[in-house]
Design a protein around this motif. Structure first.
Motif, mmCIF file in Angstrom:
data_model
loop_
_atom_site.group_PDB
_atom_site.id
_atom_site.type_symbol
_atom_site.label_atom_id
_atom_site.label_comp_id
_atom_site.label_asym_id
_atom_site.label_seq_id
_atom_site.Cartn_x
_atom_site.Cartn_y
_atom_site.Cartn_z
ATOM 1 N N ASP A 6 44.798 67.081 -72.670
ATOM 2 C CA ASP A 6 44.202 67.067 -71.338
ATOM 3 C C ASP A 6 42.749 66.609 -71.388
ATOM 4 O OD1 ASP A 6 46.500 67.859 -69.969
ATOM 5 O OD2 ASP A 6 46.089 69.988 -70.386
ATOM 6 N N ALA A 7 42.058 66.955 -72.440
ATOM 7 C CA ALA A 7 40.657 66.553 -72.575
ATOM 8 C C ALA A 7 40.533 65.049 -72.828
ATOM 9 C CB ALA A 7 40.004 67.332 -73.709
ATOM 10 N N LEU A 8 41.601 64.448 -73.352
ATOM 11 C CA LEU A 8 41.577 63.021 -73.632
ATOM 12 C C LEU A 8 42.018 62.171 -72.442
ATOM 13 C CD1 LEU A 8 43.169 63.058 -77.197
ATOM 14 C CD2 LEU A 8 40.737 62.837 -76.608
ATOM 15 N N ALA A 9 42.622 62.776 -71.422
ATOM 16 C CA ALA A 9 43.142 62.039 -70.273
ATOM 17 C C ALA A 9 42.003 61.519 -69.409
ATOM 18 C CB ALA A 9 44.050 62.948 -69.451
ATOM 19 N N PHE A 10 42.215 60.394 -68.748
ATOM 20 C CA PHE A 10 41.233 59.853 -67.818
ATOM 21 C C PHE A 10 41.179 60.754 -66.587
ATOM 22 C CE2 PHE A 10 42.460 55.965 -70.113
ATOM 23 C CZ PHE A 10 41.193 55.534 -70.500
ATOM 24 N N ALA A 11 39.999 60.950 -66.064
ATOM 25 C CA ALA A 11 39.828 61.836 -64.909
ATOM 26 C C ALA A 11 40.617 61.348 -63.699
ATOM 27 C CB ALA A 11 38.338 61.946 -64.564
ATOM 28 N N HIS A 12 40.753 60.045 -63.537
ATOM 29 C CA HIS A 12 41.465 59.484 -62.387
ATOM 30 C C HIS A 12 42.856 58.987 -62.764
ATOM 31 C CE1 HIS A 12 37.830 59.800 -60.022
ATOM 32 N NE2 HIS A 12 37.176 59.217 -61.000
#
Length: 144
Positions: A6-12
């Protein structure tokens, strides 16, 4: 060690990685269907031939190879570019080209090169022949 995906996912989400505006070449045709869209993009124009570029006439190849090309007068541009590697070299090669570009004839040139290594030229009295006891060719092609 635990990786926080989740920390690696793009915010958008993946939206920031997509192209919001697509420009297609002139001549592109679109047709809307029920739940889908068909887009036909015209093939790009062939680039002009280089000054030193030429197509290889079949007549330049040994006479015993001519029948393999079924009346073709010259190799096309793709085939002519790889002619030396395919017909005159024992090195491995990989050819990536669009459908219809002539890859099968490139493969044929490599087969003919190998046959030529075992071909005994004929004379006015006796035709040429291939010594076929000590070698093999394996040709692997994709199924359509």
């Amino acid at each position: 060690r635990t990786v926080d995906l989740d920390a690696l996912a793009f915010a958008h989400g993946a939206h920031t990685m997509s192209n919001e505006q697509t420009v297609l070449p002139p001549g592109t045709e679109r047709a809307d269907g029920r739940g889908y869209q068909t887009v036909v993009v015209p093939a790009p124009a062939k680039p002009p031939a280089a000054r030193d570029e030429r197509t290889v006439p079949i007549a330049e190849m040994p006479e015993w190879t001519h029948a393999a090309f079924g009346g073709v007068k010259a190799l096309n541009r793709v085939q002519s570019r790889v002619y030396d590697a395919a017909f005159r070299s024992p090195e491995n090669m990989l050819v990536c080209a669009p459908t219809g570009a002539g890859k099968t004839n490139v493969a044929m040139m490599t087969v003919l090169r190998e046959i030529g290594q075992h071909y005994v030229a004929g004379s006015a009295v006796r035709p040429g022949y291939v010594m076929k006891d000590n070698w093999k060719i394996v040709y692997v092609a994709p199924m359509k």
